[in-house]
Design an enzyme around this catalytic site. Structure first.
Site, PDB file in Angstrom:
ATOM      1  CG  ASN A  25       8.645   8.398  -0.092  1.00 49.12           C
ATOM      2  OD1 ASN A  25       9.454   7.617  -0.570  1.00 49.12           O
ATOM      3  ND2 ASN A  25       8.334   8.397   1.189  1.00 49.12           N
ATOM      4  NE  ARG A  95       7.417  -1.225  -2.499  1.00 52.22           N
ATOM      5  CZ  ARG A  95       6.991  -2.413  -2.853  1.00 52.22           C
ATOM      6  NH1 ARG A  95       7.853  -3.416  -2.942  1.00 52.22           N
ATOM      7  NH2 ARG A  95       5.726  -2.617  -3.164  1.00 52.22           N
ATOM      8  CG  ASP A 119      13.622   0.862   3.844  1.00 49.18           C
ATOM      9  OD1 ASP A 119      14.851   0.887   3.768  1.00 49.18           O
ATOM     10  OD2 ASP A 119      12.921   1.882   3.972  1.00 49.18           O
ATOM     11  CG  MET A 336       0.157   0.610   7.259  1.00 52.47           C
ATOM     12  SD  MET A 336       0.358   2.213   6.465  1.00 52.47           S
ATOM     13  CE  MET A 336       0.395   1.738   4.743  1.00 52.47           C
TER      14      MET A 336
END
Length: 430
Positions: A25, A95, A119, A336
């Site tokens: 990330n 993404r 995902d 989340m």
């Protein structure tokens, strides 16, 4: 690419030293941000996983050169780039394709993107990206594709409606090219956001407030060339802590980036797993109590995720598997993403004592004896959690759709086999 399957023989104790890969990330937004400068950029400690490979292909498709000079070293030179229509098939894989919006808007004044993939863990809204770009002077049109245009980006006082990591990263990159000072308020502050900011500073950007929820960017920056090392993946470190715990194995995690592990260590301590620190290495000894710590008064404890610096959402799947091997009862609260917990059906089928209360909460009672079973990996983190369950279970497990695991964990089968696991990958690597 043919589907990937893992055949796992469980019940084996592990031992040895393992080093986490570079943070996926961090690598993804930094690769995208390398398009912001006309000068060459060298990135080291880049994880060679499907997501980074796909983003590299997308960078090449807009005219940048991108070459792997060593296994984990990537050179990018975006001397001239164009706002080409990006390949929908490539964008659908990850993404992170949305991260190209900021640098391409800054360099070309426009960009059109198909909706990003990634995902399937619940709704992941893009509104925060749109609001940030609009406040920086861009126009946004969202139909069957996302179109961003800006004759000139201008600094602004931007309040993000949620501390979205990717929206913070996109706004940060755009702000570096904007004329004037930008305040990004309610910004995400995860280690990978900090890594991106430090990369931009290394290029020549002027940024204040790195690691806080208010980031100040003085633009436009004159950017040059740099060599930058991606920081270790704290989520992979957390996954390895869980692996050591469920297999009751001693593991030495080298160069673990311990400065970013405080909330992760606290979360595992609630499950009765205590780690030691030796310099920048993390040591997970065997002989853990594995006893869930009740709240004061004997009340059932809760482990919940929240934005950084709290316990990360990406480790909730790992923590749930770990809790199945611990003594006690705990409520796991994933706030989340509303689809991330559905993988627990696989754990229940393996013998895990879990009650899925709703899409966000599960009660885990342990310890339970897990048995090998066939499974399907729905996303990166659930897939890694299933791999942990399979490694500690009695008997043989089959994990289908292991492609998802390899999107986030570099050669994880080989690296765990080196510690004593027995994982067969089908097809084998050539």
């Amino acid at each position: 690419m043919p589907p990937i399957q893992y055949i796992v023989e469980g019940g084996r104790r592990l031992s040895g030293t393992i080093e986490p890969s570079g943070n996926k990330n961090s690598a993804l937004p930094i690769i995208a941000a390398a398009l912001l400068t006309e000068h060459p950029v060298t990135l080291t400690n880049v994880p060679r996983i499907r997501d980074t490979e796909t983003l590299v292909e997308l960078c090449r498709s807009v005219g940048a050169t991108a070459e792997w000079t060593e296994r984990n070293t990537l050179q990018i030179h975006a001397k001239e780039i164009r706002a080409a229509d990006l390949d929908p098939a490539l964008c659908a894989r990850i993404r992170a394709s949305i991260l190209l919006a900021g640098p391409l808007l800054a360099r070309c004044g426009e960009v059109a993107l198909p909706p990003p993939g990634g995902d399937v863990i619940g709704r992941r809204r893009l509104d925060t990206h749109f609001l940030a770009f609009e406040q920086l002077g861009a126009t946004v049109t969202a139909t069957h594709r996302l179109e961003f245009r800006a004759t000139r980006l201008k600094g602004a006082d931007v309040f993000l409606d949620e501390p979205s990591v990717t929206a913070t990263e996109n706004a940060l990159v755009a702000a570096v090219a904007a004329r004037g000072t930008t305040y990004l308020r309610n910004a995400a502050s995860e280690p990978h956001v900090q890594d991106l900011a430090n990369f931009l500073i290394a290029l020549g950007a002027r940024i204040e407030g790195v690691g806080t929820n208010t980031i100040i960017v003085h633009g436009p920056a004159t950017l040059g060339s740099t060599t930058f090392a991606i920081q270790p993946d704290h989520i992979e470190v957390g996954s390895l802590i869980g692996l050591a715990a469920v297999t009751r194995s001693p593991l030495h995690i080298a160069r673990a980036g311990v400065e970013h592990l405080r909330s992760i260590r606290m979360g595992f301590e609630r499950l009765g797993i205590v780690c030691g620190i030796e310099g920048d290495d993390l040591v997970v000894p065997s002989g853990q109590t594995m006893k869930i710590q009740d709240d004061f008064g004997g009340h059932v404890p809760k482990l919940e995720d929240q934005p950084w610096p709290a316990f990360p959402a990406d480790l909730m799947s790992i923590a749930i598997v770990t809790a199945t091997q611990c003594d006690g009862v705990i409520l796991m609260h994933e706030k989340m993403f509303e689809s991330r917990m559905f993988f627990v059906d696989n754990l229940i089928a393996m013998g895990g004592r879990i009650v899925l209360c709703d899409p966000h909460r599960a009660i885990v009672a342990g310890p339970s004896r897990l048995r090998g079973a066939p499974m399907n990996s729905p996303d990166i983190r659930a897939g890694m959690a299933m791999l942990l369950a399979a490694v500690c279970a009695e008997g043989t497990s089959t994990i289908n759709n292991a492609d998802q695991i390899e999107r986030g964990y570099e050669r994880i089968d080989e690296r765990l086999n080196a510690l004593g696991a027995k994982i067969k990958r089908i097809p084998a690597r050539s």
